[in-house]
Design an enzyme around this catalytic site. Structure first.
Site, PDB file in Angstrom:
ATOM      1  N   GLU A 163       0.831  -1.209   0.000  1.00 58.44           N
ATOM      2  CA  GLU A 163       0.000   0.000   0.000  1.00 58.44           C
ATOM      3  C   GLU A 163       0.865   1.258   0.000  1.00 58.44           C
ATOM      4  O   GLU A 163       0.410   2.349   0.349  1.00 58.44           O
ATOM      5  CB  GLU A 163      -0.972  -0.034   1.177  1.00 58.44           C
ATOM      6  CG  GLU A 163      -1.829  -1.304   1.201  1.00 58.44           C
ATOM      7  CD  GLU A 163      -3.263  -1.131   0.702  1.00 58.44           C
ATOM      8  OE1 GLU A 163      -3.801  -0.027   0.839  1.00 58.44           O
ATOM      9  OE2 GLU A 163      -3.845  -2.109   0.171  1.00 58.44           O
ATOM     10  N   HIS A 231      -3.906   1.703   7.722  1.00 53.62           N
ATOM     11  CA  HIS A 231      -2.535   2.012   7.292  1.00 53.62           C
ATOM     12  C   HIS A 231      -1.782   2.565   8.504  1.00 53.62           C
ATOM     13  O   HIS A 231      -2.385   3.229   9.355  1.00 53.62           O
ATOM     14  CB  HIS A 231      -2.514   3.090   6.191  1.00 53.62           C
ATOM     15  CG  HIS A 231      -3.078   2.649   4.878  1.00 53.62           C
ATOM     16  ND1 HIS A 231      -3.940   3.426   4.134  1.00 53.62           N
ATOM     17  CD2 HIS A 231      -2.892   1.523   4.159  1.00 53.62           C
ATOM     18  CE1 HIS A 231      -4.262   2.796   3.027  1.00 53.62           C
ATOM     19  NE2 HIS A 231      -3.635   1.627   3.009  1.00 53.62           N
ATOM     20  N   CYS A 348      -2.787  11.331   3.931  1.00 52.72           N
ATOM     21  CA  CYS A 348      -3.144  10.355   2.896  1.00 52.72           C
ATOM     22  C   CYS A 348      -3.108  10.984   1.511  1.00 52.72           C
ATOM     23  O   CYS A 348      -2.860  10.314   0.523  1.00 52.72           O
ATOM     24  CB  CYS A 348      -4.575   9.854   3.099  1.00 52.72           C
ATOM     25  SG  CYS A 348      -4.853   8.991   4.630  1.00 52.72           S
TER      26      CYS A 348
HETATM   27  O1  SUG Z   1      -7.728   2.888   0.975  1.00 51.67           O
HETATM   28  N1  SUG Z   1     -10.510   5.004   1.240  1.00 51.67           N
HETATM   29  C1  SUG Z   1      -9.074   4.829   1.238  1.00 51.67           C
HETATM   30  C2  SUG Z   1      -8.416   5.800   2.169  1.00 51.67           C
HETATM   31  C3  SUG Z   1      -6.935   5.767   2.038  1.00 51.67           C
HETATM   32  C4  SUG Z   1      -6.253   6.578   3.063  1.00 51.67           C
HETATM   33  N2  SUG Z   1      -4.865   6.543   2.832  1.00 51.67           N
HETATM   34  C5  SUG Z   1      -3.914   6.534   3.800  1.00 51.67           C
HETATM   35  N3  SUG Z   1      -4.208   6.236   5.035  1.00 51.67           N
HETATM   36  N4  SUG Z   1      -2.718   6.758   3.455  1.00 51.67           N
HETATM   37  C6  SUG Z   1      -8.672   3.395   1.582  1.00 51.67           C
HETATM   38  O2  SUG Z   1      -9.312   2.802   2.462  1.00 51.67           O
HETATM   39  C7  SUG Z   1     -12.759   4.616   0.442  1.00 51.67           C
HETATM   40  C8  SUG Z   1     -13.455   4.407  -0.863  1.00 51.67           C
HETATM   41  C9  SUG Z   1     -14.922   4.155  -0.752  1.00 51.67           C
HETATM   42  O3  SUG Z   1     -15.375   3.623   0.252  1.00 51.67           O
HETATM   43  O4  SUG Z   1     -15.606   4.461  -1.738  1.00 51.67           O
HETATM   44  C10 SUG Z   1     -11.269   4.426   0.313  1.00 51.67           C
HETATM   45  O5  SUG Z   1     -10.802   3.769  -0.588  1.00 51.67           O
END
Ligand code: SUG
Length: 419
Positions: A163, A231, A348
């Protein structure tokens, strides 16, 4: 110019919506089905970038991806009109906005061949994110095309989940000095998947030609994943010599801190005890999903979500921290609520690259005037709202496609990036 930390933010795409696609991401789950505001979301992200430019930081951008991802749907033998709703939603997701998951980056000063290495993240654990990497890789290959400075790698093969930088920290005396690279992986997470696998982290470290003696693999605590830290960057962030982390972020905190102190005696660990801020409040507030940055005058600032200060124990802890003589001197609240509602805070939204900005394709760097131009396009083209039931609407899809084409053309990238 010289080596600087550059923050590349993902521009929020015109298909931004709340489909509840990310198991283990509590914000995404709790906002499933809500009406999103793509225009406001993208403008909030651009304002955050503008803020950082005004702080004197170097700012870059990644473009949204072409949505719906017809190539991915085609590989599944379907199309946007025929796909089942969850597959259609996955093809429409604007999740590439969270650039911290685009790639892992090792600056030239840490690598055996003196190149800055970038490995695009495969994001295999979540279906809606698993098809991001080809378009991300295409952008990385343009932004970092200077062969004398960068080596851009394809993804680690599945089934090993990677990731990207969200699970990678770098600690060093200052950005331009050799660093200790820390890969945080998960093994278990209560009911939730561990999205970063140690096999992937080790592969990235080898591909980047890191010195094994200066590379640490640290396990994320099961409690953190189970509480919603999908994460590591939801419970810890590092900048130069400072590690800012929740007490319960790591499985073997004492062993990790001991090895880190031996390798980097100047390290300063700012730990938030669970007695002051519970894991649940840390995740609810996204306190750690902040950009910890060094300002040109030398002090460190925490660019954090504005709502973090609404949670009383977090506000109290922050006030005490700033009043103390610690390394983090300034708080810079930013409003990225539309992204936050899908589990993506200020950290993020950005990928950090320590490099000479002169080596980066200038189409991927921004100043305030360029941000104004992008904001004009967003204000004019991006849909105002999207409800999940709208995702199959052909007029909405046409609008999303037109928005993307206009932006890419404006940035001079239409010959290079295409659907
Ligand atoms: O991968 N949310 C992302 C958020 C990512 C955050 N990134 C870091 N922490 N670096 C994920 O969970 C939600 C999409 C949705 O539900 O439509 C989403 O993908």
């Amino acid at each position: 110019m010289s080596v600087r930390e550059i923050n590349f933010d993902g521009i929020v795409g015109p298909s931004h919506n709340y489909a509840g696609l990310s198991l283990g991401n509590l914000a995404s789950a709790s906002n499933a089905g809500a009406v999103s505001h793509p225009r406001a979301a993208a403008l909030q992200g651009l304002e955050k970038m503008r803020n950082n430019v005004r702080l004197g930081l170097v700012q870059g951008i990644f473009l949204p991806q072409w949505r719906p991802d017809a190539a991915w749907l085609g590989s599944l033998g379907t199309s946007v009109s025929d796909a089942e709703p969850h597959i259609r939603a996955a093809a429409m997701s604007a999740s590439s906005m969270w650039a911290a998951n685009a790639a892992t980056v090792s600056p030239a000063v840490d690598t055996a061949d003196g190149l800055t290495h970038l490995t695009v993240a495969n994001l295999v654990t979540m279906p809606h994110r698993s098809h991001e990497w080809p378009q991300t890789l295409a952008q990385l290959q343009f932004a970092f095309s200077a062969r004398s400075a960068f080596a851009v790698h394809g993804p680690v093969p599945p089934p090993f989940g990677d990731e990207g930088a969200a699970n990678h920290m770098r600690l060093t005396d200052h950005h331009g000095a050799p660093g200790i690279e820390i890969f945080v992986y998960g093994e278990a997470g209560g009911p939730f998947p561990a999205r970063q696998h140690i096999e992937a982290s080790k592969a990235v470290a080898r591909i980047h030609r890191l010195d094994p003696a200066r590379t640490l693999f640290v396990r994320q605590s099961e409690a953190a994943i189970a509480a919603g830290a999908f994460h590591n960057d939801v419970v810890a962030v590092a900048n130069e010599r400072v590690l800012f982390a929740h007490e319960q972020a790591f499985a073997d905190k004492d062993g990790f801190y001991e090895r880190l102190r031996a390798l980097l005696p100047c390290v300063e660990i700012v730990e938030v005890p669970a007695s002051a801020v519970s894991l649940a409040d840390a995740i609810r507030s996204y306190l750690f999903n902040a950009q910890l940055v060094t300002l040109p005058e030398g002090d460190m600032a925490l660019v954090l979500p504005s709502e973090a200060q609404d949670i009383v124990p977090v506000r109290r802890w922050l006030e005490a921290m700033v009043a103390s003589n610690g390394p983090i001197r300034r708080l810079v609240p930013v409003d990225v609520r539309q992204s936050m509602a899908n589990g993506g805070g200020p950290a993020c939204l950005r990928l950090r690259v320590v490099a000479d900005p002169a080596d980066v394709d200038p189409r991927f760097l921004v100043d305030e005037a360029k941000l104004d131009g992008i904001a004009d396009i967003v204000a004019h083209y991006w849909p105002e709202t999207i409800a999940p039931v709208d995702l199959h609407d052909t007029r909405l899809i046409a609008r999303i496609e037109q928005s993307w084409l206009t932006l890419v053309d404006h940035l001079g990238l239409s010959g290079d990036l295409g659907p």
